[in-house]
Each structure stands twice: as structure tokens, then as C-alpha cells.
Design a protein around this motif. Structure first.
Motif, PDB file in Angstrom:
ATOM      1  N   GLU A   1       2.791  14.192  14.918  1.00 21.07           N
ATOM      2  CA  GLU A   1       1.622  13.476  14.408  1.00 21.07           C
ATOM      3  C   GLU A   1       1.250  12.292  15.295  1.00 21.07           C
ATOM      4  OE1 GLU A   1       2.718  12.305  10.510  1.00 21.07           O
ATOM      5  OE2 GLU A   1       2.972  14.356   9.756  1.00 21.07           O
ATOM      6  N   TYR A   2       2.131  11.929  16.221  1.00 27.12           N
ATOM      7  CA  TYR A   2       1.914  10.738  17.043  1.00 27.12           C
ATOM      8  C   TYR A   2       1.458  11.117  18.453  1.00 27.12           C
ATOM      9  CZ  TYR A   2       4.510   8.086  13.507  1.00 27.12           C
ATOM     10  OH  TYR A   2       4.925   7.497  12.344  1.00 27.12           O
ATOM     11  N   ASP A   3       0.615  10.260  19.010  1.00 29.89           N
ATOM     12  CA  ASP A   3       0.255  10.379  20.418  1.00 29.89           C
ATOM     13  C   ASP A   3       1.142   9.432  21.231  1.00 29.89           C
ATOM     14  OD1 ASP A   3      -1.828  12.153  19.838  1.00 29.89           O
ATOM     15  OD2 ASP A   3      -3.197  10.495  19.389  1.00 29.89           O
ATOM     16  N   HIS A   4       1.179   9.647  22.531  1.00 29.25           N
ATOM     17  CA  HIS A   4       1.871   8.742  23.452  1.00 29.25           C
ATOM     18  C   HIS A   4       3.373   8.642  23.170  1.00 29.25           C
ATOM     19  CE1 HIS A   4      -2.119   7.643  24.774  1.00 29.25           C
ATOM     20  NE2 HIS A   4      -2.440   7.303  23.551  1.00 29.25           N
ATOM     21  N   LEU A   5       3.952   9.728  22.678  1.00 30.36           N
ATOM     22  CA  LEU A   5       5.402   9.796  22.519  1.00 30.36           C
ATOM     23  C   LEU A   5       5.919  10.962  23.352  1.00 30.36           C
ATOM     24  CD1 LEU A   5       6.006   9.325  18.673  1.00 30.36           C
ATOM     25  CD2 LEU A   5       6.050   7.582  20.458  1.00 30.36           C
ATOM     26  N   GLU A   6       7.000  10.724  24.066  1.00 29.13           N
ATOM     27  CA  GLU A   6       7.652  11.803  24.808  1.00 29.13           C
ATOM     28  C   GLU A   6       8.942  12.161  24.079  1.00 29.13           C
ATOM     29  OE1 GLU A   6       9.809  12.684  29.118  1.00 29.13           O
ATOM     30  OE2 GLU A   6       8.569  10.876  28.858  1.00 29.13           O
ATOM     31  N   ILE A   7       9.067  13.423  23.692  1.00 33.51           N
ATOM     32  CA  ILE A   7      10.220  13.877  22.918  1.00 33.51           C
ATOM     33  C   ILE A   7      11.135  14.689  23.832  1.00 33.51           C
ATOM     34  CG2 ILE A   7      10.941  14.955  20.771  1.00 33.51           C
ATOM     35  CD1 ILE A   7       8.743  12.779  20.515  1.00 33.51           C
ATOM     36  N   ARG A   8      12.407  14.329  23.862  1.00 34.01           N
ATOM     37  CA  ARG A   8      13.345  15.080  24.687  1.00 34.01           C
ATOM     38  C   ARG A   8      14.729  15.055  24.050  1.00 34.01           C
ATOM     39  NH1 ARG A   8      12.584  10.814  29.666  1.00 34.01           N
ATOM     40  NH2 ARG A   8      13.953   9.153  28.932  1.00 34.01           N
ATOM     41  N   ASN A   9      15.573  15.985  24.484  1.00 27.45           N
ATOM     42  CA  ASN A   9      16.933  16.039  23.961  1.00 27.45           C
ATOM     43  C   ASN A   9      17.720  14.819  24.433  1.00 27.45           C
ATOM     44  OD1 ASN A   9      16.560  18.523  22.673  1.00 27.45           O
ATOM     45  ND2 ASN A   9      17.030  19.653  24.552  1.00 27.45           N
ATOM     46  N   ALA A  10      18.506  14.265  23.525  1.00 23.48           N
ATOM     47  CA  ALA A  10      19.361  13.136  23.887  1.00 23.48           C
ATOM     48  C   ALA A  10      20.500  13.636  24.779  1.00 23.48           C
ATOM     49  CB  ALA A  10      19.912  12.486  22.624  1.00 23.48           C
ATOM     50  N   PRO A  11      21.154  12.745  25.538  1.00 23.58           N
ATOM     51  CA  PRO A  11      22.242  13.164  26.435  1.00 23.58           C
ATOM     52  C   PRO A  11      23.283  14.023  25.717  1.00 23.58           C
ATOM     53  CG  PRO A  11      21.689  10.874  26.826  1.00 23.58           C
ATOM     54  CD  PRO A  11      20.904  11.297  25.628  1.00 23.58           C
ATOM     55  N   PHE A  12      23.495  15.223  26.234  1.00 18.33           N
ATOM     56  CA  PHE A  12      24.390  16.181  25.579  1.00 18.33           C
ATOM     57  C   PHE A  12      25.829  15.686  25.557  1.00 18.33           C
ATOM     58  CE2 PHE A  12      27.220  19.844  25.518  1.00 18.33           C
ATOM     59  CZ  PHE A  12      26.717  20.564  24.440  1.00 18.33           C
ATOM     60  N   ALA A  13      26.245  15.016  26.623  1.00 16.92           N
ATOM     61  CA  ALA A  13      27.634  14.557  26.714  1.00 16.92           C
ATOM     62  C   ALA A  13      27.996  13.613  25.573  1.00 16.92           C
ATOM     63  CB  ALA A  13      27.863  13.871  28.057  1.00 16.92           C
ATOM     64  N   LYS A  14      27.011  12.877  25.075  1.00 15.91           N
ATOM     65  CA  LYS A  14      27.275  11.897  24.015  1.00 15.91           C
ATOM     66  C   LYS A  14      26.948  12.436  22.629  1.00 15.91           C
ATOM     67  CE  LYS A  14      26.233   7.133  22.602  1.00 15.91           C
ATOM     68  NZ  LYS A  14      25.486   5.888  22.935  1.00 15.91           N
ATOM     69  N   PHE A  15      25.851  13.205  22.512  1.00 13.00           N
ATOM     70  CA  PHE A  15      25.362  13.599  21.193  1.00 13.00           C
ATOM     71  C   PHE A  15      25.423  15.103  20.928  1.00 13.00           C
ATOM     72  CE2 PHE A  15      22.976   9.754  22.446  1.00 13.00           C
ATOM     73  CZ  PHE A  15      23.347   8.903  21.416  1.00 13.00           C
ATOM     74  N   GLY A  16      25.727  15.899  21.953  1.00 20.72           N
ATOM     75  CA  GLY A  16      25.665  17.339  21.766  1.00 20.72           C
ATOM     76  C   GLY A  16      24.234  17.745  21.454  1.00 20.72           C
ATOM     77  N   TYR A  17      24.089  18.636  20.456  1.00 22.72           N
ATOM     78  CA  TYR A  17      22.746  19.054  20.037  1.00 22.72           C
ATOM     79  C   TYR A  17      22.264  18.257  18.822  1.00 22.72           C
ATOM     80  CZ  TYR A  17      23.526  23.128  23.030  1.00 22.72           C
ATOM     81  OH  TYR A  17      23.773  23.943  24.099  1.00 22.72           O
ATOM     82  N   GLY A  18      22.935  17.151  18.536  1.00 23.92           N
ATOM     83  CA  GLY A  18      22.670  16.456  17.276  1.00 23.92           C
ATOM     84  C   GLY A  18      21.768  15.250  17.336  1.00 23.92           C
ATOM     85  N   ALA A  19      20.965  15.100  18.402  1.00 24.63           N
ATOM     86  CA  ALA A  19      20.100  13.919  18.481  1.00 24.63           C
ATOM     87  C   ALA A  19      18.855  14.217  19.303  1.00 24.63           C
ATOM     88  CB  ALA A  19      20.858  12.737  19.082  1.00 24.63           C
ATOM     89  N   VAL A  20      17.811  13.446  19.041  1.00 25.06           N
ATOM     90  CA  VAL A  20      16.568  13.556  19.789  1.00 25.06           C
ATOM     91  C   VAL A  20      16.211  12.176  20.326  1.00 25.06           C
ATOM     92  CG1 VAL A  20      15.143  13.185  17.736  1.00 25.06           C
ATOM     93  CG2 VAL A  20      14.167  14.341  19.717  1.00 25.06           C
ATOM     94  N   GLU A  21      15.692  12.145  21.537  1.00 27.69           N
ATOM     95  CA  GLU A  21      15.328  10.882  22.183  1.00 27.69           C
ATOM     96  C   GLU A  21      13.808  10.759  22.204  1.00 27.69           C
ATOM     97  OE1 GLU A  21      17.841   9.216  25.575  1.00 27.69           O
ATOM     98  OE2 GLU A  21      16.035   9.912  26.621  1.00 27.69           O
ATOM     99  N   VAL A  22      13.308   9.642  21.724  1.00 28.11           N
ATOM    100  CA  VAL A  22      11.866   9.405  21.660  1.00 28.11           C
ATOM    101  C   VAL A  22      11.512   8.279  22.624  1.00 28.11           C
ATOM    102  CG1 VAL A  22       9.911   8.773  20.190  1.00 28.11           C
ATOM    103  CG2 VAL A  22      11.807  10.115  19.246  1.00 28.11           C
ATOM    104  N   VAL A  23      10.702   8.598  23.625  1.00 27.68           N
ATOM    105  CA  VAL A  23      10.238   7.599  24.590  1.00 27.68           C
ATOM    106  C   VAL A  23       8.823   7.192  24.187  1.00 27.68           C
ATOM    107  CG1 VAL A  23       9.721   7.112  27.002  1.00 27.68           C
ATOM    108  CG2 VAL A  23      11.661   8.585  26.407  1.00 27.68           C
ATOM    109  N   ILE A  24       8.620   5.895  24.019  1.00 32.74           N
ATOM    110  CA  ILE A  24       7.354   5.378  23.488  1.00 32.74           C
ATOM    111  C   ILE A  24       6.526   4.777  24.611  1.00 32.74           C
ATOM    112  CG2 ILE A  24       6.300   3.775  21.850  1.00 32.74           C
ATOM    113  CD1 ILE A  24       9.023   3.840  20.338  1.00 32.74           C
TER     114      ILE A  24
END
Length: 370
Positions: A342-365
Motif C-alpha cells: 500500500e506504500y510508495d517509496h519503500l524497497e522490500i527485501r529479504n533480511a540477512p539470511f545469516a542472522k534471520f534465516g527466512y524469518g524477517a523482511v527488511e524495509v528500506v524507506i
């Protein structure tokens, strides 16, 4: 089923009942309940209790209600025109729907509800301030005025479990209502925990009001709306004494003034680096009483917390927020990605696998959207 003021009723899907005090429509009546409140209830959710009937046992105690007295008959020619009542703030306040198993996190909300519930992205909107707590909520509401600063818009008191109509706006007015600050003091006459005041800044992108996915069912008001969770009751600090201030050597009144002048962003409690944060959305990290919550309520709480942290991060110029959603069955992860779309100007990417595995998402604003 025909109901009339004075009828004793019990709730079909909940324990307890009350007395009918008014007829709102063919399908809705006002019922005075044992806690002393008058709430609107659908007729289909009520059962009339006959005098001295067996169903009387469903009442724990008598409900005292002052019904309007019937006036003595007056000859037609002697009647005078009824005076036109003055408009009062009470006209803006109405009770929440809290019957038939409706549950919601106790807290303060803003709800932007379209008049046309079929075509959600067109027409006027009602803006409600919702007090879903057992406290009186004394509020002060301000809006950003042409980026010059915040100007007061409204202040009032909302009774427990009620909503107040702040304003009805057109779509052209949305931008002027998208950046604001709500301050709330919680009050009770009887002995109860003293809660810290709520200070909630919000900034919502106008484009969200033109996406149907932004609107969600809000059973407490019986409408679909764009919701802002300004703060839940469980998150308010219980104030017990002034010992903490005394030990610091700072006068409590002076400390309060300093805090009011420099309020912290709610996202700051998750700060890991300048303008970066890490938010753990596991319910065990958010609430201590989560074992008593049903699964659907847990998901609602997690999403509301996610939205509040994201809005705060955007409003306070954060550049990156990592949301830990866990693995599980993927329901929370899917809901988060839907909300992020629903938001503009957000970049969505997987968080670092070494630290979070598949359990987190990283949002760049990107602050282009601010």
C-alpha cells in the motif's frame, strides 16, 4: 420481534442483558446494561425475558434505568411547539458495538470510514476517534499546517467504549488530515491504575485512501475504515509514585515539561543504529498476556503494531527497519507484504539470511514519499 422501551432482554450470544431504553430502527435498539452504559444492539441478538420467566436467572443483578415518564395528555389546542434543542458535543459521541462476541484490542484508534461502504475509494469520509478502553479519554488533537507546525484542531472527553466524530471530510481534504498528533489522558473516578498519558504522532500517505485494500472491517464501529492504532492500553506505563523522579534529583513537574517538549518516536524503542530499527513481531516479544489471546486476535495485534512502527519510522525519517515475523505458517509474513504494497517509496527485501534465516523482511524507506 417487537420491542419497546422498558422490555427486559438478555443477550443471545453473551452472558447478561439489560433493559431496552430506545428504538433506533427496525433492527437496532439501545440497551442499558449492568455496567451503567447504554449500547446499541441488533434486535436479532436479543431475547425478551417475560415477567417471572425462567430466563430471569441470566441476570446477575437488577439493572436500574430511568425511563422517560409518560406525559399527561394535553388537549391538541393547548400544545405548544417543542423547542429546538441546542447542538451539543453529545451529538458527536456514540457507543461502540461490543456485543455478539466482538473483540478488539483495548486502546485508542482513529478510523477514516467512507460514507459509501460499497465504493470505498470515492465520496466523503467520517473521521472517528475511538476510545476502546474503560477510561474516560481526555484528548487534544493537532494537525500539521502547511509544514509550519502543528495547530490545535479539537479537544474533548470521550466516555469509555465510545467513539467521537472528529470531522466529515471530502477526498480533497485528505492531505490536510494525514499528518497529526493525538494526546490522551486516561481518567477514572474510582480506584484504578494511573496510566501515563498517550502521545501519538501519525503520518499517513494520502494514496492509501485510494486503494480498497487499505480499508478493513472494524466491528467496533460496524464499518470498513482506514485504521490508525494510536496506542493500546497494555502499552501504557502504570504510574505508581514519584520515587523515580526523586532519585534522579529532577523535579517531577520539570521532568514532565521536558518530556512533553521532546516526545520520543515510538519506533525509537527498537532503534539499533541511527535511523535504523529492528522490530520483533513475535507476540511473546510484544505482550506478556499473549497466552490468553485467540489466534485471530494475535494476528490483528501484530499487524496493528507493525503498522504503527512503520508509520512512526516514516514520520521520523528512518531509513531502514527490519521486521522479524518468524517462519510459522507464513500468515503474518503474507499479511505484512500485503500491507507494505500500500506504500510508495519503500524497497522490500529479504533480511540477512545469516542472522534471520527466512524469518524477517527488511524495509528500506525513501524519504521522497514523506
Amino acid at each position: 420481534m417487537d420491542l419497546k422501551p422498558g422490555d427486559k432482554v438478555r443477550f443471545l450470544n453473551e452472558k447478561g442483558g439489560g433493559i431496552v431504553t430506545g428504538i433506533l430502527s427496525n433492527t437496532m435498539v439501545n440497551v442499558a446494561i449492568e455496567e451503567g452504559f447504554v449500547v446499541p444492539v441488533q434486535v436479532k441478538d436479543l431475547i425478551v425475558i417475560e415477567p417471572k420467566g425462567a430466563a430471569d436467572r441470566f441476570f446477575d443483578r437488577q439493572v436500574k434505568v430511568n425511563l422517560p415518564e409518560k406525559a399527561a395528555a394535553v388537549p391538541e389546542k393547548a400544545k405548544e411547539p417543542a423547542p429546538v434543542p441546542e447542538t451539543s458535543n453529545d451529538d458527536r459521541i456514540s457507543y461502540l458495538y461490543r456485543q455478539s462476541g466482538i473483540r478488539a484490542i483495548e486502546g485508542i484508534y482513529m478510523a477514516f470510514a467512507p460514507h459509501d461502504q460499497k465504493w470505498l475509494i470515492s465520496g466523503n469520509l467520517d473521521i472517528f476517534l475511538v476510545n476502546n478502553t474503560g477510561y474516560d479519554a481526555l484528548f487534544s488533537f493537532s494537525l500539521m499546517e502547511e509544514e509550519k507546525g502543528y495547530a490545535g484542531v479539537d479537544y474533548d472527553v470521550i466516555p469509555p467504549y465510545s467513539k467521537l466524530l472528529l470531522e466529515t471530510i471530502s477526498r480533497e481534504d485528505i492531505e490536510g488530515w494525514s499528518d497529526g498528533v493525538m494526546q490522551v489522558i486516561f481518567h477514572k473516578n474510582e480506584i484504578s491504575p494511573i496510566l501515563s498519558p498517550l502521545h501519538a504522532a501519525f503520518k499517513i500517505k494520502p494514496v492509501r485512501f485510494y486503494k480498497e485494500t487499505s480499508y478493513q472491517d472494524f466491528p467496533l464501529i460496524g464499518l470498513k475504515a482506514v485504521l490508525i492504532n494510536l496506542g493500546d492500553l497494555a502499552g501504557q506505563v502504570i504510574i505508581s509514585s514519584t520515587e523515580t523522579f526523586a532519585k534522579s534529583g529532577i523535579d517531577p513537574a520539570a521532568k514532565q515539561k521536558l518530556t512533553a517538549l521532546t516526545p520520543e518516536a515510538v519506533i525509537d524503542i527498537h532503534k539499533t543504529a541511527p535511523f535504523e530499527a529492528e522490530v520483533d513481531l513475535h507476540i511473546s516479544a510484544l505482550r506478556q498476556d499473549y497466552t490468553e489471546m485467540p489466534q485471530n486476535e494475535i494476528l490483528i495485534y501484530q499487524l496493528e503494531y507493525f503498522s504503527r512502527m512503520l508509520e512512526s519510522a516514516i514520520a521520523h525519517n528512518y531509513t531502514k527497519v527490519t521486521f522479524i515475523h518468524g517462519i510459522g505458517n507464513g500468515t503474518l509474513k503474507t499479511a505484512i507484504k500485503t500491507r507494505l504494497a500500500e506504500y510508495d517509496h519503500l524497497e522490500i527485501r529479504n533480511a540477512p539470511f545469516a542472522k534471520f534465516g527466512y524469518g524477517a523482511v527488511e524495509v528500506v524507506i525513501s524519504q521522497k514519499g514523506s
